[in-house]
Design a protein around this motif. Structure first.
Motif, PDB file in Angstrom:
ATOM      1  N   PRO A  46       0.827  -1.217   0.000  1.00  0.00           N
ATOM      2  CA  PRO A  46       0.000   0.000   0.000  1.00  0.00           C
ATOM      3  C   PRO A  46       0.853   1.257   0.000  1.00  0.00           C
ATOM      4  O   PRO A  46       1.911   1.320   0.623  1.00  0.00           O
ATOM      5  N   LEU A  47       0.391   2.245  -0.738  1.00  0.00           N
ATOM      6  CA  LEU A  47       1.025   3.559  -0.762  1.00  0.00           C
ATOM      7  C   LEU A  47       0.009   4.528  -0.163  1.00  0.00           C
ATOM      8  O   LEU A  47      -0.950   4.923  -0.813  1.00  0.00           O
ATOM      9  N   ARG A  48       0.229   4.874   1.111  1.00  0.00           N
ATOM     10  CA  ARG A  48      -0.768   5.676   1.821  1.00  0.00           C
ATOM     11  C   ARG A  48      -0.590   7.177   1.596  1.00  0.00           C
ATOM     12  O   ARG A  48      -1.556   7.897   1.366  1.00  0.00           O
ATOM     13  N   ASP A  49       0.637   7.638   1.680  1.00  0.00           N
ATOM     14  CA  ASP A  49       0.892   9.066   1.597  1.00  0.00           C
ATOM     15  C   ASP A  49       2.070   9.336   0.661  1.00  0.00           C
ATOM     16  O   ASP A  49       2.826   8.427   0.322  1.00  0.00           O
TER      17      ASP A  49
ATOM     18  N   HIS B 172      16.210  -0.700   5.104  1.00  0.00           N
ATOM     19  CA  HIS B 172      16.709   0.437   5.878  1.00  0.00           C
ATOM     20  C   HIS B 172      16.227   0.318   7.321  1.00  0.00           C
ATOM     21  O   HIS B 172      15.247  -0.383   7.608  1.00  0.00           O
ATOM     22  N   GLU B 173      16.904   1.005   8.213  1.00  0.00           N
ATOM     23  CA  GLU B 173      16.623   0.872   9.651  1.00  0.00           C
ATOM     24  C   GLU B 173      15.338   1.574  10.064  1.00  0.00           C
ATOM     25  O   GLU B 173      14.580   1.070  10.898  1.00  0.00           O
ATOM     26  N   GLN B 174      15.079   2.737   9.503  1.00  0.00           N
ATOM     27  CA  GLN B 174      13.907   3.509   9.897  1.00  0.00           C
ATOM     28  C   GLN B 174      12.699   3.142   9.024  1.00  0.00           C
ATOM     29  O   GLN B 174      12.851   2.844   7.838  1.00  0.00           O
ATOM     30  N   PRO B 175      11.481   3.153   9.593  1.00  0.00           N
ATOM     31  CA  PRO B 175      10.285   2.785   8.807  1.00  0.00           C
ATOM     32  C   PRO B 175       9.950   3.827   7.752  1.00  0.00           C
ATOM     33  O   PRO B 175      10.229   5.021   7.922  1.00  0.00           O
ATOM     34  N   HIS B 176       9.361   3.376   6.642  1.00  0.00           N
ATOM     35  CA  HIS B 176       8.939   4.320   5.601  1.00  0.00           C
ATOM     36  C   HIS B 176       7.507   4.807   5.811  1.00  0.00           C
ATOM     37  O   HIS B 176       7.060   5.734   5.161  1.00  0.00           O
ATOM     38  N   ARG B 177       6.790   4.162   6.720  1.00  0.00           N
ATOM     39  CA  ARG B 177       5.413   4.542   7.063  1.00  0.00           C
ATOM     40  C   ARG B 177       4.505   4.568   5.826  1.00  0.00           C
ATOM     41  O   ARG B 177       3.601   5.390   5.728  1.00  0.00           O
ATOM     42  N   GLU B 178       4.780   3.674   4.903  1.00  0.00           N
ATOM     43  CA  GLU B 178       3.988   3.531   3.680  1.00  0.00           C
ATOM     44  C   GLU B 178       3.855   4.856   2.933  1.00  0.00           C
ATOM     45  O   GLU B 178       2.829   5.159   2.325  1.00  0.00           O
TER      46      GLU B 178
END
Length: 404
Positions: free
Chosen positions: A75-78, A200-206
């Motif tokens: 999913p691509l949310r933002d 990558h270490e940090q989340p992309h948050r979609e």
């Protein structure tokens, strides 16, 4: 051998058109220069395709969507648009899914997964959706001729096929379009795009990123977590002048990881390559005509988009949707599928759908590859105004979802 319709090019656009017409009762042939094995099991090519909600719905109607596999649909949310270097990434603009009626703006699916699912759906044995097309692989078209009586093509292996109508779906550099005497406007952006998958270490948050940094453009397309490590994973897109990008392709994996982590200013933490690397020159294409006598172009053969707005594949599906509807309606009414008026209607409708988007994408891509002070000032001003003006962001969200 005579057919109602010949489709040249068994990429996603050509396959989708053949699938859309399976139940029409027409005898269709697909012609592709690649071997059948490459169609049935296409290799990973680095490209992740951003599908709008409209495209996803169309793929569901064609029976392609279920064959993608849920694990391959992200999913691509933002969407987040950034401008400037890491120390001064302001202004920025966020396009939130809350501006649209759907819980996400769209979806990310690997190009090779779309190709494989489209092939499987199109070539399924005879069922309620009709008969699969005849498939001619591993032999390119060497000659094409159309006139008032019909269309004839000759393949490199000596096979001759005749039909009422020929459709070219053989890429933005279509040799068939050229053979039919249809010129195209080509714009070489002087840039090459490197694409690969990275964890990558940090989340992309979609959230998808489009970062117009000084001297480079970075994009991040959110994928599902890595099935091996469980880490956040994204498709990374780096755009540079060709001579600046070539050295990155030659780095060792460790060196490449360090270089990309640095280019993303460590904002995602350490980044690790999780796929092969691929490079593509950026060229925009606009066919000056979409039709000729007993002939039409769809997909990238009609309009080849710069990927900055992620509309290329979606626009190709729109051309398929438009043409398939016209051909099916004509067939149901007992009318000619190659009638000049039908082809003119297709050209008019797809030009209306695509021309404004093509020009806007071209203008945006040109603006964001210029480094002069006025260009930098203008794009910063545009992003700042866009972030503050909700109706504008709502219009962008509608464009991204394809629901406008």
């Amino acid at each position: 051998m005579h057919h109602d319709l010949l489709i040249i090019g068994a990429g996603p656009a050509g396959l989708s058109l053949a699938r859309a017409l399976r139940a029409s009762g027409m005898r269709i042939a697909l012609i592709e220069q690649a071997p059948r094995e490459a169609l049935a099991h296409p290799a990973f090519d680095g490209r992740e395709i951003a599908l709008t909600q409209r495209s996803a719905q169309h793929l569901r109607q064609l029976g392609i969507w279920p064959l993608l596999g849920n694990e391959h649909i992200a999913p691509l949310r933002d969407a987040l648009v950034l401008d400037g270097g890491a120390g001064s990434r302001q202004p920025s603009m966020t396009i939130s899914h809350t501006l649209s009626p759907k819980p996400e703006l769209g979806f990310l699916v690997a190009n090779n997964r779309i190709r494989q699912a489209a092939f499987e759906a199109t070539m399924l044995p005879t069922d309620t959706s009709g008969t699969p097309p005849d498939l001619h692989c591993n032999s390119p078209v060497t000659h094409i001729h159309t006139d008032a009586q019909g269309a004839t093509i000759t393949l490199a292996n000596g096979t001759t096929l005749t039909a009422n109508l020929v459709i070219a779906a053989d890429s933005r550099h279509s040799t068939t379009r050229r053979a039919m005497g249809i010129p195209a406007d080509l714009h070489d952006y002087g840039r090459t795009m490197l694409v690969c998958n990275m964890t990558h270490e940090q989340p992309h948050r979609e959230t998808a990123w489009e970062w117009f940094d000084h001297g480079q453009t970075l994009a991040l397309l959110p994928m599902n977590p890595c099935p091996v490590s469980g880490q956040p994973r994204s498709s990374v897109v780096l755009t540079l002048p060709h001579q600046a990008l070539l050295p990155l392709m030659e780095l060792t994996e460790t060196e490449f990881n360090t270089a990309i982590t640095r280019r993303f200013a460590h904002q995602l933490g350490a980044m690790q390559l999780s796929s092969t690397r691929h490079a593509y020159p950026l060229v925009g294409v606009w066919a000056q005509r979409f039709v000729a006598e007993r002939f039409a172009v769809v997909g990238d053969a009609a309009v080849g988009m710069h990927p900055v707005t992620a509309h290329g594949f979606n626009l190709g599906l729109r051309s398929v949707e438009t043409l398939a509807h016209l051909l099916t309606t004509a067939r149901q009414k007992g009318q000619s599928i190659a009638a000049p008026e039908l082809l003119r209607r297709y050209q008019t409708r797809h030009r209306f759908t695509s021309r404004g988007l093509y020009l806007a994408t071209h203008a945006l891509a040109t603006l964001y590859t210029r480094e002069e002070a006025p260009a930098r000032w203008l794009r910063r001003a545009m992003l700042g105004a866009g972030e503050r003006f909700t109706p504008f962001k709502r219009a962008v969200a509608a464009s991204l979802t394809g629901l406008h």
